[in-house]
Design a protein around this motif. Structure first.
Motif, PDB file in Angstrom:
ATOM      1  N   LEU A 192      12.676  71.525  80.145  1.00 54.94           N
ATOM      2  CA  LEU A 192      13.565  70.445  80.791  1.00 54.94           C
ATOM      3  C   LEU A 192      15.100  70.547  81.377  1.00 54.94           C
ATOM      4  CD1 LEU A 192      13.512  70.123  76.619  1.00 54.94           C
ATOM      5  CD2 LEU A 192      12.269  68.518  78.813  1.00 54.94           C
ATOM      6  N   GLU A 193      15.086  69.555  81.918  1.00 58.60           N
ATOM      7  CA  GLU A 193      15.811  70.293  83.812  1.00 58.60           C
ATOM      8  C   GLU A 193      17.183  69.849  82.567  1.00 58.60           C
ATOM      9  OE1 GLU A 193      14.454  68.245  86.696  1.00 58.60           O
ATOM     10  OE2 GLU A 193      12.461  69.880  87.061  1.00 58.60           O
ATOM     11  N   HIS A 194      18.416  70.120  83.579  1.00 62.41           N
ATOM     12  CA  HIS A 194      19.475  70.280  83.832  1.00 62.41           C
ATOM     13  C   HIS A 194      19.988  69.646  82.347  1.00 62.41           C
ATOM     14  CE1 HIS A 194      19.897  70.882  87.579  1.00 62.41           C
ATOM     15  NE2 HIS A 194      18.674  69.989  88.012  1.00 62.41           N
ATOM     16  N   ALA A 195      19.175  70.575  80.893  1.00 67.16           N
ATOM     17  CA  ALA A 195      19.682  69.726  79.754  1.00 67.16           C
ATOM     18  C   ALA A 195      21.702  70.088  79.386  1.00 67.16           C
ATOM     19  CB  ALA A 195      19.227  71.321  79.087  1.00 67.16           C
ATOM     20  N   PRO A 196      21.968  69.528  79.081  1.00 66.91           N
ATOM     21  CA  PRO A 196      23.234  68.738  79.291  1.00 66.91           C
ATOM     22  C   PRO A 196      24.188  70.054  78.120  1.00 66.91           C
ATOM     23  CG  PRO A 196      22.582  67.071  78.397  1.00 66.91           C
ATOM     24  CD  PRO A 196      21.718  67.597  78.902  1.00 66.91           C
TER      25      PRO A 196
ATOM     26  N   TYR B  28      22.738  72.721  77.251  1.00 65.51           N
ATOM     27  CA  TYR B  28      22.691  73.902  77.101  1.00 65.51           C
ATOM     28  C   TYR B  28      23.981  74.256  78.781  1.00 65.51           C
ATOM     29  CZ  TYR B  28      19.828  74.942  73.443  1.00 65.51           C
ATOM     30  OH  TYR B  28      19.404  75.089  72.637  1.00 65.51           O
ATOM     31  N   GLY B  29      25.513  73.488  79.101  1.00 65.36           N
ATOM     32  CA  GLY B  29      25.480  73.869  80.187  1.00 65.36           C
ATOM     33  C   GLY B  29      24.794  73.054  81.387  1.00 65.36           C
ATOM     34  N   GLY B  30      23.895  72.816  81.219  1.00 59.06           N
ATOM     35  CA  GLY B  30      23.139  72.331  82.255  1.00 59.06           C
ATOM     36  C   GLY B  30      22.399  72.782  83.280  1.00 59.06           C
ATOM     37  N   HIS B  31      21.942  73.805  82.226  1.00 58.30           N
ATOM     38  CA  HIS B  31      20.862  74.960  82.934  1.00 58.30           C
ATOM     39  C   HIS B  31      19.734  74.246  82.560  1.00 58.30           C
ATOM     40  CE1 HIS B  31      23.291  78.460  83.251  1.00 58.30           C
ATOM     41  NE2 HIS B  31      24.290  78.372  82.389  1.00 58.30           N
ATOM     42  N   ASP B  32      18.166  74.555  83.117  1.00 59.33           N
ATOM     43  CA  ASP B  32      17.446  74.535  82.776  1.00 59.33           C
ATOM     44  C   ASP B  32      17.334  75.124  81.577  1.00 59.33           C
ATOM     45  OD1 ASP B  32      17.131  72.933  84.940  1.00 59.33           O
ATOM     46  OD2 ASP B  32      15.752  74.215  86.443  1.00 59.33           O
ATOM     47  N   ILE B  33      15.506  74.486  80.291  1.00 55.03           N
ATOM     48  CA  ILE B  33      15.341  75.254  79.255  1.00 55.03           C
ATOM     49  C   ILE B  33      14.612  74.765  79.178  1.00 55.03           C
ATOM     50  CG2 ILE B  33      17.533  75.101  77.807  1.00 55.03           C
ATOM     51  CD1 ILE B  33      16.572  72.821  76.500  1.00 55.03           C
ATOM     52  N   PRO B  34      13.286  76.110  78.116  1.00 55.70           N
ATOM     53  CA  PRO B  34      12.335  75.832  78.156  1.00 55.70           C
ATOM     54  C   PRO B  34      11.549  74.919  77.258  1.00 55.70           C
ATOM     55  CG  PRO B  34      12.779  77.819  77.479  1.00 55.70           C
ATOM     56  CD  PRO B  34      13.972  77.274  77.687  1.00 55.70           C
ATOM     57  N   ASP B  35      11.202  74.602  77.484  1.00 54.60           N
ATOM     58  CA  ASP B  35      10.366  72.887  76.807  1.00 54.60           C
ATOM     59  C   ASP B  35       9.309  72.900  75.839  1.00 54.60           C
ATOM     60  OD1 ASP B  35       7.467  73.447  77.599  1.00 54.60           O
ATOM     61  OD2 ASP B  35       6.857  72.051  78.242  1.00 54.60           O
TER      62      ASP B  35
END
Length: 258
Positions: A92-96, A98-105
């Motif tokens: 999941l891209e740019h997770a807000p 998590y500070g805008g980091h990509d995170i695992p789906d």
């Protein structure tokens, strides 16, 4: 783009349901005037298969042969293993949050959860593998390692972040592990993906103990499993992709490619 990635991309876009069946339906409809019998047959078969694969009962027809190849791990078999390898999935891209980091789906997260569980049970060091980095997006393995450390309180020994395909996951992970004198591993991925992943990791020279997770075909069928749903079609798509990938790897082996 390497051959594996090209085949993967074409398979994703054109050759799998629902796109291939929608194309069959459109071709069948276009043939109705010139060849009505052939057109009706093609359109009818395409529409019928699409409706079947829109149900969990239909999806299980594709899921079952894959999951039969990947029984759950028996912890009594882990003796001699030197590491746990967890394969990447999506992100999941740019997770807000998590500070805008990509995170695992969600798929990757399920793999990480089981990998963390196995690490806590066995004490074995973990390797996470997955690249697909691009402008503005870090390698998947980097976000996986962060999730394991921060969210699952699980240490990560190695991060392989150059691979783009399952074939490269195996090739590049094997280099890291062999340098660390590790020959036998627990391999964590989805049950549907395991047959293909286990095959290429074994061909890379590692001894593989399959540790599958996410069994979609477990449990009895219910009346709701015959009701069309978007989630059922997604499972049909995933199983179709894995069956196609397994066939591609077998073809590579048959013609003598590494």
């Amino acid at each position: 783009m390497n051959t594996d990635l090209l085949v993967s991309t074409l398979t994703h876009v054109v050759l799998l349901p629902p796109v291939c069946l929608l194309l069959g339906l459109l071709v069948g409809l276009s043939l109705l005037r010139r060849k009505p019998r052939a057109g009706r047959a093609l359109a009818g078969v395409s529409l019928g298969l699409l409706l079947v694969l829109f149900t969990n009962a239909g999806a299980r027809l594709l899921i079952a042969p894959l999951e039969r190849l990947a029984p759950p791990l028996d912890l009594a078999r882990v003796e001699g293993a030197g590491a746990i390898v967890v394969l990447a999935a999506g992100r999941l891209e740019h997770a807000p949050e998590y500070g805008g980091h990509d995170i695992p789906d969600l798929t990757a997260l399920a793999r990480l959860r089981y990998g963390a569980r196995l690490q806590h049970q066995t004490g074995l060091p973990l390797l996470v593998t997955g690249g697909n980095a691009s402008a503005g997006h870090e390698p998947k393995a980097r976000s996986m390692a962060r999730a394991l450390r921060d969210d699952f309180r699980t240490p990560v020994m190695w991060v392989e972040e150059a691979s783009d395909t399952t074939f490269e996951n195996a090739l590049f992970s094997a280099r890291i592990l062999k340098a660390a004198k590790v020959q036998r591993i627990l391999l964590v991925t989805d049950a549907m993906h395991m047959a293909r992943a286990e095959r290429v990791f074994a061909r890379s020279g590692l001894q593989v103990i399959a540790a599958p997770t996410m069994f979609y075909g477990a449990g009895p069928l219910t009346p709701l499993d015959f009701v069309p749903s978007a989630s059922a079609l997604q499972k049909s798509y995933y199983a179709s992709y894995e069956l196609a990938g397994l066939a591609w790897y077998r073809l590579r082996e048959a013609i003598g490619r590494n």
